[in-house]
Design a protein around this motif. Structure first.
Motif, mmCIF file in Angstrom:
data_model
loop_
_atom_site.group_PDB
_atom_site.id
_atom_site.type_symbol
_atom_site.label_atom_id
_atom_site.label_comp_id
_atom_site.label_asym_id
_atom_site.label_seq_id
_atom_site.Cartn_x
_atom_site.Cartn_y
_atom_site.Cartn_z
ATOM 1 N N SER A 160 0.851 -1.184 0.000
ATOM 2 C CA SER A 160 0.000 0.000 0.000
ATOM 3 C C SER A 160 0.884 1.231 0.000
ATOM 4 O O SER A 160 1.962 1.228 0.605
ATOM 5 C CB SER A 160 -0.903 0.000 1.241
ATOM 6 O OG SER A 160 -1.670 1.173 1.320
ATOM 7 N N GLN A 161 0.443 2.285 -0.657
ATOM 8 C CA GLN A 161 1.226 3.517 -0.678
ATOM 9 C C GLN A 161 1.189 4.248 0.655
ATOM 10 O O GLN A 161 2.022 5.120 0.900
ATOM 11 C CB GLN A 161 0.733 4.426 -1.808
ATOM 12 C CG GLN A 161 1.025 3.860 -3.191
ATOM 13 C CD GLN A 161 0.432 4.684 -4.313
ATOM 14 O OE1 GLN A 161 -0.562 5.388 -4.130
ATOM 15 N NE2 GLN A 161 1.024 4.596 -5.493
ATOM 16 N N GLN A 162 0.228 3.912 1.502
ATOM 17 C CA GLN A 162 0.219 4.382 2.874
ATOM 18 C C GLN A 162 -0.105 3.205 3.791
ATOM 19 O O GLN A 162 -0.805 2.269 3.388
ATOM 20 C CB GLN A 162 -0.803 5.502 3.098
ATOM 21 C CG GLN A 162 -0.410 6.842 2.515
ATOM 22 C CD GLN A 162 -1.306 7.966 3.006
ATOM 23 O OE1 GLN A 162 -1.842 7.925 4.117
ATOM 24 N NE2 GLN A 162 -1.457 8.992 2.182
ATOM 25 N N ALA A 163 0.398 3.273 5.014
ATOM 26 C CA ALA A 163 0.101 2.234 6.004
ATOM 27 C C ALA A 163 -0.015 2.883 7.374
ATOM 28 O O ALA A 163 0.563 3.944 7.627
ATOM 29 C CB ALA A 163 1.190 1.162 6.014
ATOM 30 N N LYS A 164 -0.779 2.258 8.246
ATOM 31 C CA LYS A 164 -0.883 2.686 9.634
ATOM 32 C C LYS A 164 -0.511 1.486 10.495
ATOM 33 O O LYS A 164 -1.167 0.442 10.450
ATOM 34 C CB LYS A 164 -2.294 3.174 9.961
ATOM 35 C CG LYS A 164 -2.414 3.817 11.342
ATOM 36 C CD LYS A 164 -3.835 4.324 11.607
ATOM 37 C CE LYS A 164 -4.108 5.617 10.870
ATOM 38 N NZ LYS A 164 -5.417 6.197 11.285
ATOM 39 N N VAL A 165 0.584 1.614 11.257
ATOM 40 C CA VAL A 165 1.201 0.485 11.941
ATOM 41 C C VAL A 165 1.432 0.837 13.406
ATOM 42 O O VAL A 165 1.753 1.994 13.729
ATOM 43 C CB VAL A 165 2.555 0.123 11.272
ATOM 44 C CG1 VAL A 165 3.201 -1.088 11.961
ATOM 45 C CG2 VAL A 165 2.363 -0.161 9.785
ATOM 46 N N ASP A 166 1.281 -0.122 14.272
ATOM 47 C CA ASP A 166 1.665 0.022 15.669
ATOM 48 C C ASP A 166 3.163 0.346 15.714
ATOM 49 O O ASP A 166 3.991 -0.408 15.204
ATOM 50 C CB ASP A 166 1.379 -1.285 16.404
ATOM 51 C CG ASP A 166 1.750 -1.251 17.876
ATOM 52 O OD1 ASP A 166 2.394 -0.284 18.324
ATOM 53 O OD2 ASP A 166 1.410 -2.219 18.587
ATOM 54 N N GLY A 167 3.527 1.466 16.322
ATOM 55 C CA GLY A 167 4.919 1.885 16.364
ATOM 56 C C GLY A 167 5.847 0.890 17.033
ATOM 57 O O GLY A 167 7.057 0.881 16.760
ATOM 58 N N ASP A 168 5.306 0.047 17.913
ATOM 59 C CA ASP A 168 6.135 -0.979 18.552
ATOM 60 C C ASP A 168 6.600 -2.038 17.557
ATOM 61 O O ASP A 168 7.491 -2.829 17.865
ATOM 62 C CB ASP A 168 5.358 -1.667 19.679
ATOM 63 C CG ASP A 168 5.164 -0.756 20.892
ATOM 64 O OD1 ASP A 168 5.894 0.256 21.003
ATOM 65 O OD2 ASP A 168 4.287 -1.057 21.718
#
Length: 333
Positions: A104-112
């Motif tokens: 995906s050109q953007q992602a939202k991920v848990d920073g851990d």
């Protein structure tokens, strides 16, 4: 708006489509979320299974964005360690399996589940390595920690023409080990020699397993991507106090061996899990990989660079053994 490869299922069939999404479409991973612009990912064997629906990889339900690897620049962050504009790597931790992943050109991920990109590693190099390179580095580190040194003798790498295997060859060579590549692909011989293999043996030498619980101790150590009878044969042929780092099961998950190599020769079977490897060890592995490998290593390892739209076809090629080296996915192509 941005593009992503989305998997849907219908009547037990998996379909992969490139779709246009908005940031609000990305599932929220909870506190410490990091939204990033993804620059690159790669096509791993696990990715190929997920995209083609050939294996039970997806465990988070559909629809889902696959891709177990990603590298990108932070757009916004609720995580203390990362700020806007920083470069980060994400591999494993169920990305592309349970959580939406890297295609995906953007992602939202848990920073851990993210790490800073090492300064000596470019974004495209990080994803040329990806999970394959990280896993290979973890395997080589495990051999080092169990006192397998270059002076002890040859290290055999099975499944050497695959991503993890070929990176293991390059890393062992960079550290001064004598690496022997085991493969059934005659067309990969030249590639493996350039990667650093001192010689090549056919996989049939191992695939029928050992004739006896203990055989001649040929190998000071091994990196095994095959499992099954192949791993059993290697265990029986390790030198006294030798070690094998096991990182795959392309040849089967069962292990028909005995305790004799362990209690009479003191050999070590070392399990390598890059998916849930603790972040401190991941960080150390990425920095070692960046130090040991140079531009030419990554250039040789990269089979080609593709777009999002080309992932399904590349996945089929990976599963059929048609790909030599790593397939890099450029999200902006």
């Amino acid at each position: 708006m941005f593009s992503a490869l989305v998997l849907d299922d219908h009547d037990d069939e998996v379909y992969a489509h490139v779709r246009r999404l908005e940031a609000s479409d990305l599932p929220d991973p909870g506190p410490g979320a990091v939204r990033l612009k993804v620059l690159y990912s790669g096509v791993n064997y696990k990715d190929a299974l997920a995209v083609t629906g050939s294996g039970q990889i997806i465990r988070g339900g559909y629809p889902i964005v696959p891709g177990i690897d990603l590298v990108g620049r932070v757009l916004e962050s609720d995580h203390d360690e990362f700020g806007a504009g920083e470069w980060v790597i994400g591999t494993g931790w169920q990305l592309g399996e349970v959580d939406w992943g890297g295609y995906s050109q953007q992602a939202k991920v848990d920073g851990d589940k993210l790490l800073p990109l090492p300064e000596d590693l470019s974004p495209d190099q990080a994803m040329t390595a990806g999970t394959a390179g990280l896993t290979a580095m973890l395997a080589v580190m495990a051999l080092e920690e169990h006192d397998v040194s270059p002076e002890d003798g040859e290290i055999v790498v099975t499944g050497a023409s695959g991503g993890a295997g070929s990176f293991a060859i390059a890393l062992l060579d960079a550290l001064g080990y004598t690496a022997v590549a085991s493969t059934g692909s005659k067309g990969a011989h030249a590639y493996l020699r350039v990667q650093g293999a001192s010689r090549i043996v056919h996989r049939r030498e191992f695939e029928d397993g050992p004739e006896h619980p203990l055989e001649s101790g040929n190998w000071a150590g091994a990196v095994d991507a095959v499992g099954g009878q192949t791993l059993a044969a290697i265990i029986a042929r390790l030198q006294r106090h030798g070690s094998v780092a096991a990182l795959g099961n392309a040849g089967g998950h069962e292990l028909p061996t005995s305790v004799l190599p362990f209690i009479l020769r003191g050999v070590n079977l070392l399990g390598i899990d890059s998916n849930t490897c603790p972040n401190d060890r991941r960080r150390a592995a990425w920095h070692r990989l960046a130090e040991l490998l140079h531009d030419e290593h990554f250039e040789r390892a990269r089979a080609r660079t593709i777009s999002l739209e080309a992932i399904p076809e590349a996945s089929r090629e990976v599963l059929s053994g048609q790909v030599q080296g790593r397939v890099l996915v450029d999200m902006q192509a």
